[in-house]
Design a protein around this motif. Structure first.
Motif, PDB file in Angstrom:
ATOM      1  N   ASP A 206       0.856  -1.183   0.000  1.00 22.22           N
ATOM      2  CA  ASP A 206       0.000   0.000   0.000  1.00 22.22           C
ATOM      3  C   ASP A 206       0.895   1.237   0.000  1.00 22.22           C
ATOM      4  N   PHE A 207       0.952   1.924  -1.141  1.00 23.24           N
ATOM      5  CA  PHE A 207       1.820   3.095  -1.253  1.00 23.24           C
ATOM      6  C   PHE A 207       1.396   4.213  -0.305  1.00 23.24           C
ATOM      7  N   SER A 208       0.095   4.365  -0.088  1.00 23.23           N
ATOM      8  CA  SER A 208      -0.364   5.454   0.774  1.00 23.23           C
ATOM      9  C   SER A 208       0.075   5.269   2.219  1.00 23.23           C
ATOM     10  N   LYS A 209       0.202   4.010   2.653  1.00 24.43           N
ATOM     11  CA  LYS A 209       0.629   3.724   4.015  1.00 24.43           C
ATOM     12  C   LYS A 209       2.120   3.412   4.097  1.00 24.43           C
ATOM     13  N   GLY A 210       2.732   3.141   2.927  1.00 23.48           N
ATOM     14  CA  GLY A 210       4.152   2.842   2.914  1.00 23.48           C
ATOM     15  C   GLY A 210       4.509   1.544   3.596  1.00 23.48           C
ATOM     16  N   ARG A 211       3.655   0.535   3.438  1.00 17.36           N
ATOM     17  CA  ARG A 211       3.938  -0.749   4.094  1.00 17.36           C
ATOM     18  C   ARG A 211       3.153  -1.872   3.411  1.00 17.36           C
ATOM     19  N   PHE A 212       3.513  -3.093   3.752  1.00 15.32           N
ATOM     20  CA  PHE A 212       2.799  -4.259   3.261  1.00 15.32           C
ATOM     21  C   PHE A 212       1.567  -4.472   4.136  1.00 15.32           C
ATOM     22  N   VAL A 213       0.454  -4.756   3.483  1.00 12.14           N
ATOM     23  CA  VAL A 213      -0.805  -4.833   4.224  1.00 12.14           C
ATOM     24  C   VAL A 213      -1.505  -6.191   4.098  1.00 12.14           C
ATOM     25  N   GLY A 214      -1.012  -7.078   3.278  1.00 12.59           N
ATOM     26  CA  GLY A 214      -1.665  -8.374   3.121  1.00 12.59           C
ATOM     27  C   GLY A 214      -1.014  -9.197   2.029  1.00 12.59           C
ATOM     28  N   VAL A 215      -1.705 -10.222   1.598  1.00 14.11           N
ATOM     29  CA  VAL A 215      -1.240 -11.052   0.491  1.00 14.11           C
ATOM     30  C   VAL A 215      -2.420 -11.342  -0.415  1.00 14.11           C
ATOM     31  N   ILE A 216      -2.124 -11.658  -1.651  1.00 14.57           N
ATOM     32  CA  ILE A 216      -3.141 -12.130  -2.586  1.00 14.57           C
ATOM     33  C   ILE A 216      -2.682 -13.494  -3.094  1.00 14.57           C
ATOM     34  N   SER A 217      -3.621 -14.424  -3.185  1.00 14.02           N
ATOM     35  CA  SER A 217      -3.245 -15.789  -3.543  1.00 14.02           C
ATOM     36  C   SER A 217      -4.270 -16.388  -4.483  1.00 14.02           C
ATOM     37  N   SER A 218      -3.976 -17.594  -4.950  1.00 16.56           N
ATOM     38  CA  SER A 218      -4.896 -18.288  -5.846  1.00 16.56           C
ATOM     39  C   SER A 218      -6.224 -18.577  -5.151  1.00 16.56           C
ATOM     40  N   LEU A 219      -6.213 -18.715  -3.825  1.00 15.20           N
ATOM     41  CA  LEU A 219      -7.459 -18.935  -3.101  1.00 15.20           C
ATOM     42  C   LEU A 219      -8.398 -17.740  -3.276  1.00 15.20           C
ATOM     43  N   ASP A 220      -7.848 -16.533  -3.316  1.00 11.35           N
ATOM     44  CA  ASP A 220      -8.676 -15.349  -3.528  1.00 11.35           C
ATOM     45  C   ASP A 220      -9.378 -15.401  -4.880  1.00 11.35           C
ATOM     46  N   PHE A 221      -8.658 -15.871  -5.897  1.00 12.94           N
ATOM     47  CA  PHE A 221      -9.245 -15.991  -7.222  1.00 12.94           C
ATOM     48  C   PHE A 221     -10.404 -16.986  -7.202  1.00 12.94           C
ATOM     49  N   ILE A 222     -10.235 -18.079  -6.470  1.00 13.69           N
ATOM     50  CA  ILE A 222     -11.309 -19.070  -6.336  1.00 13.69           C
ATOM     51  C   ILE A 222     -12.537 -18.434  -5.694  1.00 13.69           C
ATOM     52  N   SER A 371     -17.333 -28.161  -8.492  1.00 16.87           N
ATOM     53  CA  SER A 371     -17.276 -29.101  -7.365  1.00 16.87           C
ATOM     54  C   SER A 371     -15.866 -29.170  -6.794  1.00 16.87           C
ATOM     55  N   ALA A 372     -14.869 -29.075  -7.665  1.00 19.57           N
ATOM     56  CA  ALA A 372     -13.480 -29.081  -7.191  1.00 19.57           C
ATOM     57  C   ALA A 372     -13.179 -27.823  -6.393  1.00 19.57           C
ATOM     58  N   LEU A 373     -13.617 -26.671  -6.891  1.00 17.67           N
ATOM     59  CA  LEU A 373     -13.360 -25.418  -6.179  1.00 17.67           C
ATOM     60  C   LEU A 373     -14.077 -25.392  -4.834  1.00 17.67           C
ATOM     61  N   ASN A 374     -15.319 -25.879  -4.801  1.00 13.61           N
ATOM     62  CA  ASN A 374     -16.059 -25.932  -3.544  1.00 13.61           C
ATOM     63  C   ASN A 374     -15.364 -26.833  -2.536  1.00 13.61           C
TER      64      ASN A 374
END
Length: 491
Positions: A206-222, A371-374
């Motif tokens: 996050d550029f506005s905060k100047g720090r790392f704030v989380g992660v994004i992963s393949s689970l998020d895409f699911i 069904s696989a994603l669920n």
């Protein structure tokens, strides 16, 4: 206990033959049924031991052995045992007793009995105990070597001590790259990046905060695809193309959330580590928070600003350190040479009469992708074995495979309920054929493989689990994951 005989057996007719030395093996620690086995039987036969007259707790048997080094073990009332009062080593079958028989002075046999292996063939087989051993009456008996609580605790203590005295900084490679993603990027652009770089997770900046704030992963895409396809999201494809990660975090709140046992989610803070944290704390942090990796972040201020991303720490990297450290002193970890099926590790297919084992999730290639994603979400697993009608392994479908749909924007024209797993895997094969790690996607092992062998294979980059299959048929019997190994080692 053993005692050598006074004479050697020789071939008749004046021809110098194989030296066989009568040995008396004794088990003096009680039991109802006692057998002996060892390298001299190829670890494939149980020799019955008889109680000594007048001493019902003492059992004995006499075997004629060739000179040389032998290892042996006792099978007492269905459990593998060794005699603590005799010479011990950690061998391919855990702790075993040993003897060394020297030849008679000046006597060198020139003829070897073909029925008795000699030289290196007398050594213990590098594989674990066979499940079926043949008793002297010809019947087959299924045996399961059991790990002793003492061996397990000793191993756990030594692993814990090693991890507690080594830090994350030691995991950092001499060179490499770590990819971070701006939180203001469109969500789908982020998944294109994951796909193009061949990674399944990336820290968010996050550029506005100047720090790392989380992660994004393949689970998020699911989760996003399930939201769009299964829950009638009001967002159009055009809006989704420009919808930022930040907007998803604030509006939909899917990113940076944890999946509970019912497929629901709840918020959590960024899980990360510092370069001087010890490896045990990091491993426990990964296990307790059920994440695959944690960013290693060095901050020069207390509020987390002016942060520098150094590495992504994973259980694979920590396991590699363990394997490297104990590789030449494996005897200090008594459980390393035990077969994995004898240890409380992994998820296994329940056998007849067993009701206390967690169901092992498997799917047919004709099952729908939805069904696989669920199942990936609800069962809280990172991969699912894909099997034929005989439950023989064909492939696996992993969370990270979902990013293959980012290629050519495939997600815009597929129906999760209509696409089969087979069709999805063809896209994965086509999408990842250029990546070296794709060849490691479907790693297998046998239930008889020793723990050390399994750990060495799991320590390879890109390997997160081994599918346990039956030799020959490839019928799925279980799964051993990185987290399973660490739960065993850390207790």
């Amino acid at each position: 206990m053993y005692s050598p005989g006074m004479e050697s057996a020789r071939e008749a007719g004046g021809v110098m033959g194989t030296v066989l030395i009568p040995m008396r093996f004794v088990w003096s620690h009680g039991g109802r049924s006692v057998f002996l086995t060892g390298s001299f039987t190829g670890w494939s036969e149980l020799l019955p031991m008889s109680p000594v007259e007048g001493c019902p707790t003492v059992f004995q048997v006499i075997c004629s052995l060739m000179p040389g080094y032998h290892e042996y073990k006792f099978f007492v009332d269905g459990e593998w045992r060794h005699d603590e009062h005799e010479r011990l080593v950690s061998g391919a079958y855990g702790m075993v007793n040993t003897i060394f028989l020297s030849r008679e002075s000046g006597y060198i046999p020139s003829i070897v009995n073909p029925e008795m292996p000699s030289g290196s063939n007398m050594d213990v087989d590098n594989e674990a105990f066979r499940r079926l051993v043949r008793i002297s009456d010809g019947s087959l008996h299924e045996v399961v070597p059991r790990v002793s609580e003492a061996d397990l605790e000793v191993s756990r203590h030594r692993v814990s001590l090693f991890l507690s005295t080594h830090i994350v900084y030691e995991l950092l490679p001499d060179s490499g790259k770590v990819i971070a993603i701006d939180i203001n990027l469109p969500v789908k652009q982020a998944f294109h990046i994951l796909h193009e770089q061949g990674i399944s997770i990336a820290p968010l900046w996050d550029f506005s905060k100047g720090r790392f704030v989380g992660v994004i992963s393949s689970l998020d895409f699911i989760l996003i695809l399930r939201e769009l396809r299964n829950h009638g999201s009001s967002l159009t494809e055009e809006e989704l193309e420009t919808h930022t990660i930040s907007a998803w975090k604030e509006g939909k709140a899917y990113l940076n959330r944890h999946i509970d046992g019912y497929g629901g989610t709840f918020s959590r803070n960024l899980i990360h580590a510092g370069p001087y944290d010890n490896l045990k704390d990091v491993a426990l942090k990964i296990l307790q928070n059920e994440v695959a990796t944690v960013p290693v972040i060095h901050s020069s201020s207390e509020d987390g600003s002016f942060s520098q991303l150094l590495h992504l720490a994973s259980l694979s990297g920590i396991l590699k350190s363990i394997c490297r450290y104990f590789r030449h002193s494996s005897s200090s970890l008594p459980i390393l040479q035990l077969p994995i099926y004898a240890l409380p590790v992994g998820t296994w297919v329940p056998r007849i009469g067993e009701t206390n084992k967690r169901l092992l999730a498997m799917l047919r290639p004709s099952a729908s992708l939805s069904s696989a994603l669920n199942l990936l979400v609800q069962a809280q697993v990172s991969s699912i074995p894909i099997v034929d009608d005989n439950n023989s392994l064909l492939d696996i479908y992993s969370r990270s495979d979902i990013t293959a749909l980012a290629k050519d924007r495939a997600y815009t024209n597929i129906n999760l309920d209509e696409m089969t797993i087979h069709q999805a895997l063809l896209r994965v094969q086509d999408s990842y054929s250029a990546y070296e790690f794709s060849s490691q996607r479907c790693q297998m092992c046998l239930r008889s493989d020793p723990l050390q062998k399994v750990m060495e294979r799991l320590a390879n980059p890109g390997v997160r689990r081994l599918i346990v299959v039956e030799a020959g048929s490839k019928r799925v019997e279980g799964i051993i994951s990185l987290s399973d190994i660490f739960r065993l080692l850390l207790g």
